[in-house]
Design a protein around this motif. Structure first.
Motif, mmCIF file in Angstrom:
data_model
loop_
_atom_site.group_PDB
_atom_site.id
_atom_site.type_symbol
_atom_site.label_atom_id
_atom_site.label_comp_id
_atom_site.label_asym_id
_atom_site.label_seq_id
_atom_site.Cartn_x
_atom_site.Cartn_y
_atom_site.Cartn_z
ATOM 1 N N TYR A 1 0.625 -1.320 -0.257
ATOM 2 C CA TYR A 1 0.030 -0.425 -0.047
ATOM 3 C C TYR A 1 0.850 1.222 0.271
ATOM 4 O O TYR A 1 1.040 2.138 -0.805
ATOM 5 N N SER A 2 1.763 1.135 0.873
ATOM 6 C CA SER A 2 2.641 2.344 1.147
ATOM 7 C C SER A 2 3.359 2.859 -0.783
ATOM 8 O O SER A 2 3.732 4.014 -0.573
ATOM 9 N N GLN A 3 3.481 1.693 -1.077
ATOM 10 C CA GLN A 3 4.817 1.258 -2.209
ATOM 11 C C GLN A 3 3.626 2.455 -3.475
ATOM 12 O O GLN A 3 3.922 3.246 -3.646
ATOM 13 N N SER B 1 3.444 6.948 4.273
ATOM 14 C CA SER B 1 4.771 6.480 4.564
ATOM 15 C C SER B 1 3.586 5.080 5.148
ATOM 16 O O SER B 1 3.383 4.339 4.603
ATOM 17 N N LEU B 2 4.771 4.029 5.884
ATOM 18 C CA LEU B 2 4.645 2.875 5.931
ATOM 19 C C LEU B 2 3.683 2.780 7.598
ATOM 20 O O LEU B 2 2.500 2.341 7.922
ATOM 21 N N LYS B 3 3.501 3.493 8.089
ATOM 22 C CA LYS B 3 2.525 4.287 8.962
ATOM 23 C C LYS B 3 0.995 4.209 8.954
ATOM 24 O O LYS B 3 0.808 4.139 9.277
ATOM 25 N N ASP B 4 1.526 5.294 7.690
ATOM 26 C CA ASP B 4 0.236 6.309 7.145
ATOM 27 C C ASP B 4 -0.594 4.718 6.485
ATOM 28 O O ASP B 4 -1.613 4.275 6.638
ATOM 29 N N LEU C 1 -2.621 2.401 9.047
ATOM 30 C CA LEU C 1 -3.509 3.137 9.390
ATOM 31 C C LEU C 1 -4.616 3.062 8.806
ATOM 32 O O LEU C 1 -5.969 2.898 8.838
ATOM 33 N N ALA C 2 -4.411 2.696 7.335
ATOM 34 C CA ALA C 2 -5.239 3.143 6.533
ATOM 35 C C ALA C 2 -5.902 1.956 5.925
ATOM 36 O O ALA C 2 -7.611 1.509 6.281
ATOM 37 N N ILE C 3 -5.184 0.529 6.600
ATOM 38 C CA ILE C 3 -5.359 -0.759 5.884
ATOM 39 C C ILE C 3 -6.061 -1.067 7.073
ATOM 40 O O ILE C 3 -6.468 -2.212 7.223
ATOM 41 N N GLY C 4 -5.680 -1.104 8.520
ATOM 42 C CA GLY C 4 -6.405 -1.378 9.388
ATOM 43 C C GLY C 4 -5.801 -2.716 10.208
ATOM 44 O O GLY C 4 -4.906 -3.513 9.396
ATOM 45 N N PRO C 5 -6.342 -3.032 11.534
ATOM 46 C CA PRO C 5 -5.601 -4.120 11.717
ATOM 47 C C PRO C 5 -6.045 -5.068 11.374
ATOM 48 O O PRO C 5 -7.132 -5.477 10.201
ATOM 49 N N ARG C 6 -5.711 -6.435 11.777
ATOM 50 C CA ARG C 6 -5.793 -7.951 11.338
ATOM 51 C C ARG C 6 -7.017 -8.294 10.979
ATOM 52 O O ARG C 6 -7.484 -7.768 12.388
ATOM 53 N N GLU C 7 -7.548 -9.147 10.093
ATOM 54 C CA GLU C 7 -9.099 -9.542 10.323
ATOM 55 C C GLU C 7 -8.406 -11.070 9.175
ATOM 56 O O GLU C 7 -7.532 -11.280 9.636
ATOM 57 N N SER D 1 -9.820 3.304 0.123
ATOM 58 C CA SER D 1 -11.220 4.213 -0.833
ATOM 59 C C SER D 1 -9.568 4.623 -2.209
ATOM 60 O O SER D 1 -9.870 4.585 -3.405
ATOM 61 N N VAL D 2 -8.707 4.717 -2.171
ATOM 62 C CA VAL D 2 -8.228 4.274 -3.144
ATOM 63 C C VAL D 2 -7.508 3.019 -3.455
ATOM 64 O O VAL D 2 -7.476 1.879 -2.820
#
Ligand SMILES: [Zn+2]
Length: 254
Positions: A204-206, A211-214, A217-223, A248-249
């Protein structure tokens, strides 16, 4: 690397690029870790003599990991200097103040497993406490700054230490595991799920230049894990452990 794989005539079908990325990623990370470790040793051996450090690291990079100026396309001298600088800044525990800031400015749940801090669990009978985790691992040069830190529960923080980046060598048995379809999803280990989570965040970050942190936060925790393509099998590359409707991306989890 890709050429070598192609040359062997392996017929990996749609997994070809997945596996190539895996091998290239694993090799780069492995090299990076070994170089940082070498630099760390050299700095201990000659603590005050930078030019001796540069000379020794240069020689050892050639001798022990066969990394020579010929193989390196950029300026090898500058590269060696950069590795030494990374090693210099390497292991740092976040200060109490920084930990507090990170916890205050982040969601109130573990970014990896999604469990809420303060809630009660079997492994946290007195309420789950946040620890502060390096999103990009320290062992690979991750900085101890707010932009690289997120609150995680103790269990995820210590387990993630082994995963670092998803291509780490020890994850290989999982990547190549011949998973039994009936138990595929329920028998997936916590380590494999964490590796899938890290992989999704990295990709996602690539793809979004975040950033990896964002990205975490965007993909959320594990499901619970699901297959990406239900027509395909249960191999590592066809599984995801995050809710892909959260973002949304448009991006592909590779
Ligand atoms: Zn957790």
């Amino acid at each position: 690397m890709a050429d070598t794989l192609q040359g062997t005539g392996l017929r990996l079908g749609r997994r070809f690029s997945d596996l190539t990325n895996f091998f290239v990623g694993a090799s780069v990370l492995h090299l990076q870790q070994r170089l940082l470790r070498l630099a760390h040793d050299v700095r201990e051996q000659y603590p005050l003599d930078r030019s001796q450090q540069v000379m020794t690291l240069r020689a050892r990079a050639c001798d022990t990991i066969q990394l020579t100026p010929l193989e390196y396309r950029g300026d090898f001298g500058i590269f060696i200097e950069e590795v030494l600088t990374s090693a210099e800044q390497m292991p740092k525990e976040p200060s109490r103040g920084l930990k507090r800031t990170v916890i205050r400015n982040s969601p109130n749940y573990c970014y990896s497993c999604g469990r809420e801090f303060g809630a009660f669990f079997e492994d946290a009978p007195e309420g789950l406490k946040p620890t502060v985790d390096h999103v990009w691992p320290r062992a690979l040069g991750g900085d101890t700054i707010e932009a690289n830190l997120l609150p995680a529960c103790g269990a995820c923080n210590s387990a993630k230490g082994h995963i670092a980046a998803w291509q780490m060598a020890w994850i290989q048995p999982i990547v190549f595991a011949d998973i039994d379809e009936t138990h595929a999803l329920s028998s997936l280990s916590k380590e494999a799920k964490m590796a899938l989570h890290v992989r999704a965040a990295m990709s996602y970050s690539q793809q979004n230049g975040s950033s990896l942190k964002d990205a975490f936060l965007a993909i959320g925790p594990r499901e619970p894990p699901v297959r990406i393509d239900s027509e395909q099998g249960y191999d590592f590359f066809n599984l995801r452990v995050h809710d892909d409707s959260r973002t949304s991306v448009i991006w592909t989890p590779n």
